[in-house]
Design a protein around this motif. Structure first.
Motif, PDB file in Angstrom:
ATOM      1  N   ILE A 119       0.362  -1.418  -2.143  1.00 36.51           N
ATOM      2  CA  ILE A 119       0.416  -1.191  -0.562  1.00 36.51           C
ATOM      3  C   ILE A 119      -0.906  -0.135  -0.240  1.00 36.51           C
ATOM      4  N   MET A 120      -1.291   0.904  -1.204  1.00 38.83           N
ATOM      5  CA  MET A 120      -2.225   1.852  -1.007  1.00 38.83           C
ATOM      6  C   MET A 120      -3.712   1.071  -1.068  1.00 38.83           C
ATOM      7  N   LYS A 121      -3.766   0.084  -2.015  1.00 39.92           N
ATOM      8  CA  LYS A 121      -4.988  -0.767  -2.107  1.00 39.92           C
ATOM      9  C   LYS A 121      -5.156  -1.452  -0.560  1.00 39.92           C
ATOM     10  N   LEU A 122      -4.131  -2.314  -0.051  1.00 37.89           N
ATOM     11  CA  LEU A 122      -4.132  -2.848   0.978  1.00 37.89           C
ATOM     12  C   LEU A 122      -4.631  -1.912   2.213  1.00 37.89           C
ATOM     13  N   ARG A 123      -4.031  -0.758   2.262  1.00 38.10           N
ATOM     14  CA  ARG A 123      -4.223   0.206   3.423  1.00 38.10           C
ATOM     15  C   ARG A 123      -5.757   0.541   3.277  1.00 38.10           C
ATOM     16  N   GLU A 124      -6.074   0.771   2.030  1.00 42.50           N
ATOM     17  CA  GLU A 124      -7.666   1.007   1.706  1.00 42.50           C
ATOM     18  C   GLU A 124      -8.408  -0.101   2.448  1.00 42.50           C
ATOM     19  N   ALA A 125      -8.227  -1.416   2.136  1.00 44.99           N
ATOM     20  CA  ALA A 125      -8.998  -2.424   2.528  1.00 44.99           C
ATOM     21  C   ALA A 125      -8.610  -2.515   4.175  1.00 44.99           C
ATOM     22  N   ALA A 126      -7.718  -2.349   4.841  1.00 42.61           N
ATOM     23  CA  ALA A 126      -7.459  -2.367   6.007  1.00 42.61           C
ATOM     24  C   ALA A 126      -8.583  -1.227   6.760  1.00 42.61           C
ATOM     25  N   ARG A 127      -8.285   0.125   6.172  1.00 42.90           N
ATOM     26  CA  ARG A 127      -9.297   1.244   6.797  1.00 42.90           C
ATOM     27  C   ARG A 127     -10.592   0.940   6.574  1.00 42.90           C
TER      28      ARG A 127
END
Length: 466
Positions: A119-127
């Motif tokens: 999830i943290m990797k996905l959030r980083e990609a979105a950010r």
């Protein structure tokens, strides 16, 4: 608070899309729509790393969808473990069910991992995506036009602040998971909880077949085992009813009922994990999808559609849904998301076009759980027949695991294999008895076939509804 509220003018708090929930669906949708040039607001109550016990195994069909979205690199750097198929263990006897090879002979791979790291990797990609704004705040209520019934956005409240914030959007997406606060704004259906998964995290466990997810079947509901890191293995124990305090509660159930049924190589690490202070749990729910008909709002992910997590199909459905909906709502198809009528037409298309994959995964998950958690003699006959069917190999495993993996997207193949299992179960029933007892088996076979129909047809009918 009332369902219908009004707020101040839009001002600078206006977006093309507001997404509630920065999880699997929310992050990947924000990433994709942001790349399309949409102004996206992604709202999340808590942006710290989540600690969840499901959403840890991504089937090959989900990996393919992740690659299509351009998010494949989110599986890197999180100690993700390749998954090549399943090992089903039935009363101590095992059968390997590898994912079927593709036309070029290449074996597809899934991935398993710690949910929070992914999830943290996905959030980083979105950010890092242009046009995407991520905000840590709690979405409290929708903003709704009293006359038209159209959803205009959401009202939020930041932690530590008294005032409310109003965010307006042409389209509001509820992607806030199985306990969605906004589901009831769109549909009347409620999730049906069939059981709970209790979780243990095993350290340096010795799995019978490394690189495979394991399903352990015995005299009790199924146990799932799969590696989520170099040293970590997840054990999910299905518990239909909470054990009584007199029997030692959940700790006593795990130690006295579940542990003896496990393969010997797993038992030492499982026993050690029983020393944990607590055993996190999650409800195993079923929620058929409904067509999104609320103007200005859309449900996605577990807020819209859930199935038993036994088959690990949730994230595969989620990422494929994002692939489909981002195409249907692309600027080429819908230049302005404020065109509510056109958006609702595309959402109706989304409901039906997704079914080639989602109906297969939804029906398979519910039907397999009924067999694997068999609680009567007819279901136990089908459970045994299913295992013996897998032992035949060839198409008897390639077809079912291809469906489970999200590679085969043909509901009729699921229908064929399910009833092939039913008839094979009846054959085994006759084969296990002497000819003198065949008249009894003849009548029992009708009960077994009827039970198979009772298991699968309600889910087929639920998928056929809008």
């Amino acid at each position: 608070m009332n369902d219908t509220v009004t707020g101040p003018g839009k001002g600078d708090n206006s977006y093309d899309v507001a997404i509630v929930g920065a999880g699997i669906i929310g992050c990947s949708l924000a990433f994709t729509l942001g790349k399309q040039g949409r102004r996206v607001l992604l709202l999340e109550r808590d942006l710290s790393e989540p600690d969840r016990i499901v959403g840890e195994l991504l089937q090959p069909g989900g990996v393919q969808a992740l690659e299509t979205l351009g998010l494949r690199d989110c599986l890197e750097g999180i100690d993700a473990i390749p998954v090549y198929g399943y090992q089903v263990i039935y009363h101590g006897e095992g059968v390997a069910i590898p994912y079927p090879r593709g036309p070029g002979g290449k074996a597809p791979e899934g991935r398993s991992f710690h949910h929070g790291k992914f999830i943290m990797k996905l959030r980083e990609a979105a950010r890092n995506t242009p046009n995407v704004t991520i905000m840590e705040t709690t979405a409290r209520e929708i903003i709704k036009d009293e006359d038209s019934g159209r959803v205009l956005g959401v009202i939020c409240k930041k932690k530590g602040f008294d005032e409310l914030d109003y965010y307006f959007a042409s389209l509001t997406v509820s992607a806030d998971g199985y306990a969605s606060n906004f589901r009831k704004r769109c549909i009347d259906k409620k999730p049906q909880v069939r059981s709970h998964f209790f979780a243990l995290e095993l350290k340096d466990a010795k799995l019978p077949s490394p690189g495979y997810g394991h399903v352990v079947l015995g005299n009790n509901p199924p146990v799932l085992l799969y590696q989520i890191g170099t040293h970590d293995t997840r054990a999910l124990i299905d518990v239909p009813q909470a054990p009584s305090a007199a029997s030692g509660g959940i700790r006593g159930h795990l130690a006295n009922v579940v542990l003896p049924d496990l393969p010997e190589c797993i038992q030492p690490s499982f026993k050690q994990a029983l020393n944990a202070d607590r055993f996190p749990s999650m409800p195993n729910s079923f929620l058929p999808a409904s067509t999104n008909t609320t103007p200005g709002m859309m449900l996605l992910g577990d807020a819209m559609n859930m199935r038993h997590p036994l088959t690990g199909g949730g994230m595969t459905v989620a990422f494929n849904d994002v692939v489909l909906i981002s195409d249907l709502l692309s600027p080429e198809n819908i230049p302005d998301l404020a065109d509510t009528d056109s958006v609702l037409v595309q959402l109706s298309r989304f409901h039906w076009e997704r079914k080639s994959l989602t109906s297969v995964i939804n029906i398979l998950a519910q039907a397999l759980y009924a067999l694997f958690a068999a609680n009567d003699n007819k279901l136990r006959t089908l459970q045994k027949g299913c295992f013996r069917y897998f032992q035949r190999g060839g198409q008897c495993i390639d077809g079912p695991v291809g469906l489970l993996a999200g590679i085969i997207r043909q509901p009729m193949i699921l229908f064929f294999h399910f009833f092939a299992v039913a008839f094979y179960s009846i054959y085994i029933l006759f084969a296990s008895l002497s000819p003198a007892n065949w008249p009894v088996a003849f009548f029992s076979s009708f009960g077994v076939f009827y039970k198979a129909c009772v298991v699968i047809f309600p889910y087929i009918f639920s998928e056929a509804k809008s």
